[in-house]
Design a protein around this motif. Structure first.
Motif, PDB file in Angstrom:
ATOM      1  N   UNK A 325      31.437  45.637  18.041  1.00 54.14           N
ATOM      2  CA  UNK A 325      32.454  44.662  18.435  1.00 54.14           C
ATOM      3  C   UNK A 325      32.302  43.309  17.737  1.00 54.14           C
ATOM      4  N   UNK A 326      31.132  42.709  17.832  1.00 51.19           N
ATOM      5  CA  UNK A 326      30.940  41.383  17.228  1.00 51.19           C
ATOM      6  C   UNK A 326      30.949  41.424  15.706  1.00 51.19           C
ATOM      7  N   UNK A 327      30.264  42.389  15.052  1.00 45.72           N
ATOM      8  CA  UNK A 327      30.361  42.459  13.583  1.00 45.72           C
ATOM      9  C   UNK A 327      31.787  42.587  13.071  1.00 45.72           C
ATOM     10  N   UNK A 328      32.633  43.314  13.797  1.00 44.83           N
ATOM     11  CA  UNK A 328      34.027  43.475  13.368  1.00 44.83           C
ATOM     12  C   UNK A 328      34.718  42.114  13.271  1.00 44.83           C
ATOM     13  N   UNK A 334      35.803  35.914   8.110  1.00 42.48           N
ATOM     14  CA  UNK A 334      35.494  35.457   6.756  1.00 42.48           C
ATOM     15  C   UNK A 334      36.748  35.240   5.918  1.00 42.48           C
ATOM     16  N   UNK A 335      37.857  35.860   6.323  1.00 44.35           N
ATOM     17  CA  UNK A 335      39.128  35.816   5.580  1.00 44.35           C
ATOM     18  C   UNK A 335      39.046  36.541   4.230  1.00 44.35           C
ATOM     19  N   UNK A 336      37.922  37.178   3.963  1.00 46.28           N
ATOM     20  CA  UNK A 336      37.783  37.952   2.737  1.00 46.28           C
ATOM     21  C   UNK A 336      38.585  39.248   2.871  1.00 46.28           C
ATOM     22  N   UNK A 337      39.548  39.511   2.001  1.00 50.09           N
ATOM     23  CA  UNK A 337      40.411  40.686   2.171  1.00 50.09           C
ATOM     24  C   UNK A 337      39.645  42.000   2.289  1.00 50.09           C
ATOM     25  N   UNK A 338      38.606  42.165   1.473  1.00 45.75           N
ATOM     26  CA  UNK A 338      37.839  43.410   1.526  1.00 45.75           C
ATOM     27  C   UNK A 338      37.138  43.552   2.864  1.00 45.75           C
ATOM     28  N   UNK A 339      36.523  42.474   3.326  1.00 50.56           N
ATOM     29  CA  UNK A 339      35.800  42.529   4.598  1.00 50.56           C
ATOM     30  C   UNK A 339      36.756  42.700   5.776  1.00 50.56           C
ATOM     31  N   UNK A 340      37.951  42.136   5.673  1.00 51.00           N
ATOM     32  CA  UNK A 340      38.946  42.331   6.738  1.00 51.00           C
ATOM     33  C   UNK A 340      39.310  43.803   6.853  1.00 51.00           C
ATOM     34  N   UNK A 341      39.548  44.462   5.715  1.00 50.88           N
ATOM     35  CA  UNK A 341      39.890  45.882   5.729  1.00 50.88           C
ATOM     36  C   UNK A 341      38.722  46.714   6.257  1.00 50.88           C
ATOM     37  N   UNK A 342      37.500  46.379   5.822  1.00 53.61           N
ATOM     38  CA  UNK A 342      36.312  47.099   6.301  1.00 53.61           C
ATOM     39  C   UNK A 342      36.160  46.926   7.808  1.00 53.61           C
TER      40      UNK A 342
END
Length: 435
Positions: A325-328, A334-342
Motif C-alpha cells: 500500500x505505502x510503496x504504491x 514521484x510524478x515519474x511516468x515509469x514509476x506511476x505505471x509500475x
C-alpha cells in the motif's frame, strides 16, 4: 421455509458445456464492468465539470464521486431482486435480464444532455441512471460466478470461477482504452461529444453478450435442486437467518478486490490529474497496463485456488496488498511516468490475487438453494462499502493536507480486512458446499 422432497440423482457435469458457460460468463461480466467502469472514469475527468458544475473543483469532484457511490448503494437491492429470481426461476434467466438492463442504461448515459443544456435535471437524471446501473450490476456478477462454478468439474472450480473475474480487467481495458482514445481529441470536442462514444458503444456490445448467453444451459445443480423441490420460499430471509456469518465473511473477503480496485483506478486517476498535475493520458495508460497484467494474475490465482484452497489464497493476497500500500503511493508521488505505471500495476495485481478467488470462495460458503442470493448479497454489500472508497479517499486527502499517506493507510486497512475474510472463509467453507 424450504420446499423439500426425496433425493435425486447427482447432477451431471459436462466439461464442454462448462467451458462454454465460463466463456459466456466472462463476456457478460466484461461488458458489465466495461459499462460500470466507464462511469468511474468519467466521474474522475468529465462528470465533475459537465454535470456537477459548482465553481469549486474540489466540491465538484466530491459530488461526482458521490454519484458514483450511489450506484453501489443500489447494488444490494439488485442482489436481493436478482438473487431471489436466480434461486427461484434460474440463474440463466436472471442473467439475461441483468446484462440487458446495464447495457441499455449505459447507452442512455451517453445520450444525456449536460448541466449547461438542461440545468439541475442533468445531475438528477445522471444519478437516477447510475442507480439503475447499480441494480443491474447487483445481480450480474453473483449470477455469472454461480453459473460458472455450478457447471465446473469439482477439481477445477477455482479456475472456472476466475474466468468471470477476468471480465474485470478486460472491462477496464475496454473502458480506459475507449477513454484513452477519445482523450486525444481537442478539449472542446472531448467535452462536447467525444466522452459519449464509449458509453454509446454499450448498445452494439449488448448484442454480442445476449447471443452468447442465450446459447448456454441452466446450472445442473439448480436443475437437480428443482427435481428435489428444495427451493427457499424467500431466499434472502433464509440466508440472513441461517447463514449470516458466511455473509459477513463474504463481505470481508471481497473488500480489497472491489474497494481497493476503485481506490487504485477511480481515485488515483483523479489524484494524479488533479493534485499531482499529471496528464490524464498517463493515468489512463497506467490503468490499461495494469489491467493487461491483471489478466495473467487472475488466471494464476484461479489455479492456486484449486491447489491450495480459495481461503488460503485470499489470505495471502490480502497480506501482500497491505504490504504494497505505502510503496504504491510513494511511487505515484514521484510524478515519474515509469514509476506511476509500475505503482498502479503493482497495486492492482496484488489485490487481484484475492479477487481471483473470491468467486470460488463465496460460492463455497453457501448451499445451492441460497447460493445466488448468498454470493450476490455478500459481494454487493462489500460493493456498497467499496463505492464510498473514492469519496472517503478524497475526504482523507483534504483532511491530511493532500498527503497521500492517508489514502495509503486506507488501502492497507481494506487489505487486512480481506486477509481476515480469507482466513475465516477457509475455516467456514464446507467440503460438500458445492453439491
Amino acid at each position: 421455509m424450504t420446499e423439500t422432497a426425496g433425493p435425486a440423482s447427482p447432477a451431471r457435469i459436462d466439461p464442454t458445456e462448462a467451458r462454454k458457460v465460463a466463456f459466456a460468463a466472462f463476456v457478460g461480466t466484461a461488458l458489465e464492468w466495461y459499462d460500470y467502469f466507464l462511469y468511474g472514469t468519467a466521474a474522475s475527468i468529465v462528470f465533475d465539470r459537465l454535470y456537477f458544475a459548482t465553481g469549486d473543483p474540489a466540491v465538484a469532484t466530491l459530488a461526482a464521486f458521490a454519484s458514483f457511490a450511489v450506484g453501489f448503494v443500489a447494488r444490494p437491492l439488485g442482489a436481493l431482486l436478482f438473487g431471489h429470481l436466480g434461486d427461484r426461476i434460474g440463474r440463466r434467466r436472471s442473467l439475461l435480464i441483468t446484462v440487458t438492463l446495464i447495457s441499455v442504461v449505459t447507452g442512455l448515459i451517453g445520450l444525456l444532455p449536460d448541466f449547461m443544456v438542461i440545468g439541475l435535471a442533468a445531475p438528477l437524471l445522471l444519478t437516477s441512471l447510475r442507480v439503475l446501473q447499480g441494480i443491474a450490476v447487483g445481480g450480474e456478477w453473483g449470477g455469472a460466478v454461480t453459473l460458472a462454478v455450478e457447471h465446473a468439474p469439482p477439481e477445477q472450480r477455482g479456475r472456472f470461477a476466475a474466468l468471470p473475474q477476468i471480465g474485470s480487467p478486460v472491462g477496464t481495458l475496454l473502458s480506459s482504452g475507449g477513454f484513452y482514445l477519445v482523450a486525444t481529441l481537442p478539449d472542446e470536442s472531448f467535452d462536447a461529444w467525444g466522452w459519449r462514444l464509449p458509453f454509446l458503444a454499450a448498445f452494439p456490445l449488448l448484442g454480442i453478450a445476449l447471443y452468447l448467453r442465450r446459447r448456454v444451459g441452466e446450472s445442473p445443480l439448480f436443475e437437480q435442486m428443482l427435481a428435489e423441490h428444495d427451493r427457499a420460499s424467500v431466499p434472502a430471509v433464509e440466508l440472513f437467518r441461517t447463514a449470516w456469518r458466511q455473509v459477513l465473511i463474504g463481505i470481508a473477503a471481497s473488500l480489497i478486490g472491489i474497494g481497493g480496485f476503485y481506490l487504485l483506478t477511480t481515485f488515483v486517476i483523479s489524484y494524479g490529474v488533479g493534485q499531482l498535475g499529471l496528464p490524464k493520458s498517463l493515468m489512463l495508460g497506467a490503468t490499461l497496463f495494469a489491467a493487461a497484467a491483471e489478466i495473467v494474475t487472475l488466471i494464476f490465482g484461479g489455479r492456486l485456488a484449486d491447489r491450495f484452497s480459495p481461503g488460503k489464497v485470499c489470505l495471502f493476497g490480502g497480506v501482500l496488498s497491505a504490504l504494497a500500500a505505502f510503496p504504491v503511493f510513494w511511487m505515484i508521488d514521484t510524478r515519474n511516468p515509469v514509476l506511476v505505471i509500475v505503482a498502479v500495476t503493482l497495486g492492482i495485481n496484488c489485490l487481484s490475487i484475492p479477487y481471483a478467488v473470491s468467486g470460488s470462495l463465496l460460492a463455497g460458503l453457501f448451499p445451492v438453494h441460497l447460493r445466488y442470493s448468498g454470493v450476490a448479497i455478500s459481494s454487493n454489500l462489500s460493493g456498497l462499502l467499496s463505492g464510498f472508497v473514492p469519496l472517503i479517499a478524497s475526504a482523507l486527502l483534504i483532511a491530511s493536507g493532500e498527503q497521500s499517506w492517508s489514502t495509503a493507510l486506507l488501502l492497507m486497512v481494506l487489505a487486512l480486512i480481506t486477509a481476515a475474510g480469507g482466513l475465516f472463509g477457509h475455516r467456514a467453507t464446507r467440503a460438500d458446499a458445492l453439491g
